[in-house]
Design a protein around this motif. Structure first.
Motif, PDB file in Angstrom:
ATOM      1  N   TYR A   7      34.575 -24.120 -22.446  1.00  0.00           N
ATOM      2  CA  TYR A   7      33.455 -23.771 -23.318  1.00  0.00           C
ATOM      3  C   TYR A   7      32.967 -22.349 -23.078  1.00  0.00           C
ATOM      4  CZ  TYR A   7      29.936 -24.574 -19.585  1.00  0.00           C
ATOM      5  OH  TYR A   7      29.175 -24.503 -18.444  1.00  0.00           O
ATOM      6  N   ASN A  78      22.157 -20.214 -25.936  1.00  0.00           N
ATOM      7  CA  ASN A  78      22.758 -21.281 -26.735  1.00  0.00           C
ATOM      8  C   ASN A  78      24.006 -21.883 -26.110  1.00  0.00           C
ATOM      9  OD1 ASN A  78      20.868 -21.183 -28.898  1.00  0.00           O
ATOM     10  ND2 ASN A  78      21.865 -19.334 -29.688  1.00  0.00           N
ATOM     11  N   ARG A  80      26.218 -24.308 -24.103  1.00  0.00           N
ATOM     12  CA  ARG A  80      26.115 -25.719 -23.714  1.00  0.00           C
ATOM     13  C   ARG A  80      27.481 -26.210 -23.262  1.00  0.00           C
ATOM     14  NH1 ARG A  80      21.700 -24.261 -24.358  1.00  0.00           N
ATOM     15  NH2 ARG A  80      19.915 -25.304 -25.351  1.00  0.00           N
ATOM     16  N   ASN A  81      27.466 -27.056 -22.245  1.00  0.00           N
ATOM     17  CA  ASN A  81      28.693 -27.723 -21.815  1.00  0.00           C
ATOM     18  C   ASN A  81      28.788 -29.046 -22.566  1.00  0.00           C
ATOM     19  OD1 ASN A  81      30.718 -29.153 -20.537  1.00  0.00           O
ATOM     20  ND2 ASN A  81      30.148 -28.485 -18.485  1.00  0.00           N
ATOM     21  N   TYR A  84      28.998 -32.140 -20.360  1.00  0.00           N
ATOM     22  CA  TYR A  84      27.771 -32.417 -19.611  1.00  0.00           C
ATOM     23  C   TYR A  84      26.714 -33.074 -20.483  1.00  0.00           C
ATOM     24  CZ  TYR A  84      23.423 -31.694 -17.143  1.00  0.00           C
ATOM     25  OH  TYR A  84      22.214 -31.893 -16.552  1.00  0.00           O
ATOM     26  N   GLU A  85      26.599 -32.661 -21.717  1.00  0.00           N
ATOM     27  CA  GLU A  85      25.564 -33.207 -22.597  1.00  0.00           C
ATOM     28  C   GLU A  85      25.764 -34.683 -22.867  1.00  0.00           C
ATOM     29  OE1 GLU A  85      23.996 -29.427 -25.207  1.00  0.00           O
ATOM     30  OE2 GLU A  85      25.454 -30.797 -26.110  1.00  0.00           O
ATOM     31  N   ARG A  93      18.104 -31.680 -16.024  1.00  0.00           N
ATOM     32  CA  ARG A  93      17.284 -31.527 -17.212  1.00  0.00           C
ATOM     33  C   ARG A  93      15.854 -31.096 -16.857  1.00  0.00           C
ATOM     34  NH1 ARG A  93      20.063 -33.328 -21.581  1.00  0.00           N
ATOM     35  NH2 ARG A  93      21.807 -34.717 -21.163  1.00  0.00           N
ATOM     36  N   GLN A 100      20.792 -23.179 -20.023  1.00  0.00           N
ATOM     37  CA  GLN A 100      20.948 -24.627 -19.904  1.00  0.00           C
ATOM     38  C   GLN A 100      22.400 -25.022 -19.674  1.00  0.00           C
ATOM     39  OE1 GLN A 100      18.514 -27.002 -19.916  1.00  0.00           O
ATOM     40  NE2 GLN A 100      16.977 -25.387 -19.937  1.00  0.00           N
ATOM     41  N   VAL A 101      23.042 -24.396 -18.705  1.00  0.00           N
ATOM     42  CA  VAL A 101      24.404 -24.786 -18.342  1.00  0.00           C
ATOM     43  C   VAL A 101      24.414 -25.188 -16.870  1.00  0.00           C
ATOM     44  CG1 VAL A 101      25.610 -23.427 -20.079  1.00  0.00           C
ATOM     45  CG2 VAL A 101      24.956 -22.342 -17.932  1.00  0.00           C
TER      46      VAL A 101
END
Length: 427
Positions: A7, A78, A80-81, A84-85, A93, A100-101
């Motif tokens: 990613y 922006n 994101r993995n 992970y999500e 969190r 947010q990685v």
């Protein structure tokens, strides 16, 4: 090695396409080619004013920057993995910053271990050579050791030595020793780059607005001609392509007009970076190296070892993503009240500090402080010092923070970036 996370590679690829699209659209709007051969008359004119390039700069008002630091920050926010999500990791969190990685960054105990030479019991140039401390207690001995390191030409010893800071008179030689740059400037190689740029014109250089950045800076305006020369040569140096073997970025390619898509007519284009930041990476080195060819060698090595990581998306510990996450994590962990207060009033700390880090503090710190900071980058072979710690180099306002705050954060003789941010915000 190249970037291991898919990613991250995808995000970097999208960012590169965005930059190239912006560059191509601007060239189309202005009806200028990406590159073209110079007429003989133009070559002679450029050669005649080679040492006075700052006095006759073309009008760049129609050219806009390819991107600004805030654009790059939006891309990082922006990230994101996707794997992970889909999982359940509530602990992460709780991180309320902009990044947010789930990357592993160091905490204060790990930083204390890795930067142990910055401990309170070890002398530091910029602090222990102040007017209040007699030179025989630290400064004289430190200079003597530095002279011995230079005499022995030991690169590893020089790297260890600069972790406590370089004496001004020894810095140029010590940095060259650490970067494995010969004391004899490569006049022939530099001359070949000069001949290449005389032969062809590249529109990418018009984006490097020296007058907008360094020429208006109180410290760097006197080096305007040097900056033009170094940046022009850098744009023609194919040796820089070697760093793409371990960078997450991919060198942009162009095609000879009318031969689009034909690989035999493909050529590599200069690295796409934020060119104002690029200029500020060269300017501080002008204080150390007065021979353009030697200045160029040092800058090129600094770029391919360190500074390229500030302009590309990767999971490397010294990459800009990890540096941002490290800064936010330290601030949220050790100064939570400040962190939450800033969030509540809509002043995310990273939005303010990002431009400091992406420019390695060039243009924001006084040159003497900046060079002391870059000493530690070379000494530890890491950019983490930009986000996690900065030595208290000066008796400037940074020193007026309470000792209680310093003691609560760590026992290092350093000031974390978050403390600088605290002071700047409050004042």
């Amino acid at each position: 090695m190249k970037e291991p996370l898919a990613y991250m590679r995808k995000a970097q690829g999208s960012w590169e396409k965005r930059i190239l699209k912006s560059l191509n659209s601007m060239c189309t709007e202005l009806s200028i080619p990406l590159a073209q051969k110079r007429p003989v008359s133009e070559q002679k004119e450029l050669l005649n004013k080679w040492n006075e390039m700052g006095t006759d700069e073309p009008d760049l008002s129609l050219f806009r920057p390819v991107y600004a630091p805030k654009d790059f920050l939006e891309v990082l926010m922006n990230l994101r993995n996707p794997n992970y999500e889909n999982g359940e990791h509530p602990s992460f969190r709780n991180h309320l910053g902009l990044i947010q990685v789930p990357l592993k960054v160091k905490d204060i105990p790990e930083l204390k271990e890795d930067f142990s030479e910055l401990g309170l019991n070890i002398g530091q140039l910029g602090i222990d050579d102040s007017a209040q401390v007699p030179p025989e207690f630290f400064e004289n001995e430190h200079v003597r050791v530095g002279q011995k390191v230079l005499a022995e030409q030991d690169s590893a010893a020089a790297q260890q030595y600069v972790r406590q800071g370089c004496p001004t008179a020894l810095r140029a030689d010590l940095w060259a020793l650490i970067l494995n740059i010969s004391n004899q400037p490569e006049f022939s190689f530099y001359g070949s780059l000069k001949r290449c740029l005389l032969a062809s014109n590249c529109c990418i250089f018009r984006l490097q607005d020296v007058k907008l950045t360094a020429s208006n800076d109180d410290y760097y305006f006197v080096f305007e001609d040097y900056l033009y020369q170094v940046l022009l040569c850098f744009s023609r140096d194919t040796a820089v392509l070697e760093h793409f073997t371990y960078s997450s970025a991919t060198p942009p390619r162009s095609y000879i007009r009318g031969k689009l898509g034909m690989e035999e007519y493909a050529v590599f284009y200069p690295p796409n970076v934020n060119y104002n930041s690029f200029i500020l990476s060269v300017a501080p080195l002008c204080f150390l190296y007065h021979e353009p060819s030697k200045l160029y060698q040092i800058f090129r090595e600094m770029y391919v070892r360190f500074f390229f990581r500030l302009h590309s998306i990767s999971s490397h510990p010294s990459g800009i993503v990890s540096l941002c996450l490290l800064f936010e994590t330290l601030l949220q962990t050790h100064l939570p009240q400040l962190f939450y207060h800033l969030r509540e009033i809509g002043a995310q700390p990273l939005r303010i500090s990002f431009k400091w880090m992406v420019r390695a503090f060039s243009g924001y710190l006084a040159t003497d402080q900046l060079l002391l900071l870059w000493d530690r980058i070379l000494g530890y072979n890491s950019l983490e010092v930009l986000a996690g710690n900065r030595t208290v180099f000066t008796k400037r306002p940074f020193c007026f923070l309470s000792q209680a705050v310093l003691a609560d954060l760590s026992t290092l003789k350093v000031m974390p970036l978050l403390q600088i941010f605290l002071f700047a915000t409050v004042t």
